[in-house]
Write an enzyme that holds these catalytic residues in place. Structure first.
Site, PDB file in Angstrom:
ATOM      1  N   PHE A 256       0.837  -1.197   0.000  1.00 44.21           N
ATOM      2  CA  PHE A 256       0.000   0.000   0.000  1.00 44.21           C
ATOM      3  C   PHE A 256       0.873   1.249   0.000  1.00 44.21           C
ATOM      4  CE2 PHE A 256      -3.381  -2.895   1.126  1.00 44.21           C
ATOM      5  CZ  PHE A 256      -4.479  -2.316   0.496  1.00 44.21           C
ATOM      6  N   ALA A 280       2.883  -2.920  10.144  1.00 47.15           N
ATOM      7  CA  ALA A 280       2.457  -3.498   8.862  1.00 47.15           C
ATOM      8  C   ALA A 280       3.564  -3.426   7.819  1.00 47.15           C
ATOM      9  CB  ALA A 280       1.211  -2.781   8.359  1.00 47.15           C
ATOM     10  N   GLY A 284       5.415  -6.153   4.939  1.00 52.58           N
ATOM     11  CA  GLY A 284       5.354  -5.799   3.528  1.00 52.58           C
ATOM     12  C   GLY A 284       3.964  -5.397   3.075  1.00 52.58           C
ATOM     13  N   LYS A 285       3.059  -5.184   4.020  1.00 54.37           N
ATOM     14  CA  LYS A 285       1.694  -4.783   3.663  1.00 54.37           C
ATOM     15  C   LYS A 285       1.643  -3.301   3.298  1.00 54.37           C
ATOM     16  CE  LYS A 285      -0.242  -8.172   6.923  1.00 54.37           C
ATOM     17  NZ  LYS A 285      -1.011  -8.341   8.191  1.00 54.37           N
ATOM     18  N   VAL A 286       2.341  -2.488   4.054  1.00 59.80           N
ATOM     19  CA  VAL A 286       2.465  -1.059   3.780  1.00 59.80           C
ATOM     20  C   VAL A 286       3.884  -0.805   3.289  1.00 59.80           C
ATOM     21  CG1 VAL A 286       2.396   1.259   4.782  1.00 59.80           C
ATOM     22  CG2 VAL A 286       0.732  -0.467   5.510  1.00 59.80           C
TER      23      VAL A 286
END
Length: 317
Positions: A256, A280, A284-286
């Site tokens: 993201f 996060a 690696g989500k953000v």
């Protein structure tokens, strides 16, 4: 004291907010920008959300947890959908239950958190903090849902398709589900079973054919994530909607680029609702260079302020 090192740290003085008469919400938020603590975070959230909504290449995800619809937030969200500012909505079942209740003309009522709950039980009144609603509303809702389920196609459906069909059967322009169905915006509810909508689906299925694949939405959702050039998330609360949105990027090559979290939960207990957006990033989500902020305050206060300020800026583009 190393004055040269200190000068690199002490770069931005706190600037006291100046409040004058007839200020717009955006003008107030711009005054917040010079402040610290929650005020400064709210101003940063407005800056990030404006950039996210103004970006034509960014797919805009919206996570809706908690009890936002009975608290009076449904109009704001429906209008964001109608105006193209939400591309993907992920929600709890409860929010859509109460959206449907309102769409049927059945109101929630302002009450008090300081009350005799046993008396309310005897009066057949349910309480959500300081909001009341009669048990009869659920009887009417259940009758409506049973009619919708009876009219569903006799084929395997996803949860998103079921919610779309519910929206098509509603006649209220303030309804999130109706607006999403009209605008072609997908509404995902991974834990639909954890709501009256899911409970009524199970009851209907006990005596009638109803084929709902709880995993079918994953393919559609992941396609959206793979195809997006840029992704941004506005997260109200946490729970299932937050995780469902953020985990999606784990199976794509990207993360993201924008993330805003409005919450009152804290990270010390390890729960997702309080997990920071920095945390996060470790997953690696953000993204490493993402623009993100967490605002620790009641979403029923912060969401209207943020949306109002951002809409003012968008109108001046």
């Amino acid at each position: 004291m190393d004055f040269e090192a200190s000068a690199k740290i002490l770069t931005t003085p706190v600037k006291g907010a100046k409040i004058v008469s007839n200020m717009t919400v955006d003008e107030l938020v711009r005054e917040y920008a010079g402040c610290a603590f929650g005020a400064g975070r709210l101003a940063k959230a407005v800056d990030i959300y404006y950039e996210m909504l103004a970006s034509e290449k960014t797919t805009k995800f919206f996570g809706l947890a908690g009890a936002m619809t009975p608290a009076g937030m449904r109009n704001i969200i429906a209008d964001l959908i109608r105006d193209g500012y939400i591309d993907v909505l992920v929600t709890t079942g409860a929010n859509m239950v109460h959206d449907t209740v309102e769409a049927l003309g059945l109101h929630h009522y302002k009450g008090s958190d300081c009350t005799n709950d046993i008396q309310l039980r005897h009066e057949c009144i349910d309480r959500i903090y300081d909001v009341y609603l009669p048990d009869q509303h659920f009887t009417d809702l259940e009758e409506f849902l049973q009619g919708v389920y009876a009219g569903l196609p006799q084929e395997k459906l996803s949860i998103r398709q079921v919610l779309t069909e519910i929206g098509k059967n509603l006649d209220d322009d303030s309804s999130i589900l109706k607006t999403a169905a009209e605008m072609g915006v997908p509404v995902y509810c991974p834990a639909l079973q954890d709501s009256v909508i899911g409970l009524q689906a199970w009851l209907y299925k006990e005596g009638n054919p109803l084929h709902v694949d709880a995993f079918a939405d994953m393919h559609e959702f992941m396609e959206i994530c793979f195809e997006t050039e840029s992704a941004g998330a506005m997260l109200l609360g946490g729970g299932v909607p937050k995780n469902y949105i953020l985990q999606s990027m784990l199976v794509t090559p990207r993360s993201f680029d924008y993330a805003i979290q409005l919450t009152m939960d804290h990270p010390e207990t390890g729960g997702l609702s309080g997990a920071t957006l920095d945390e996060a990033q470790s997953w690696g989500k953000v993204g490493e260079n993402a623009k993100s902020v967490t605002v620790y305050a009641d979403s029923t206060i912060t969401l209207p302020l943020i949306v109002s300020a951002v809409r003012t800026r968008l109108s001046k583009r």
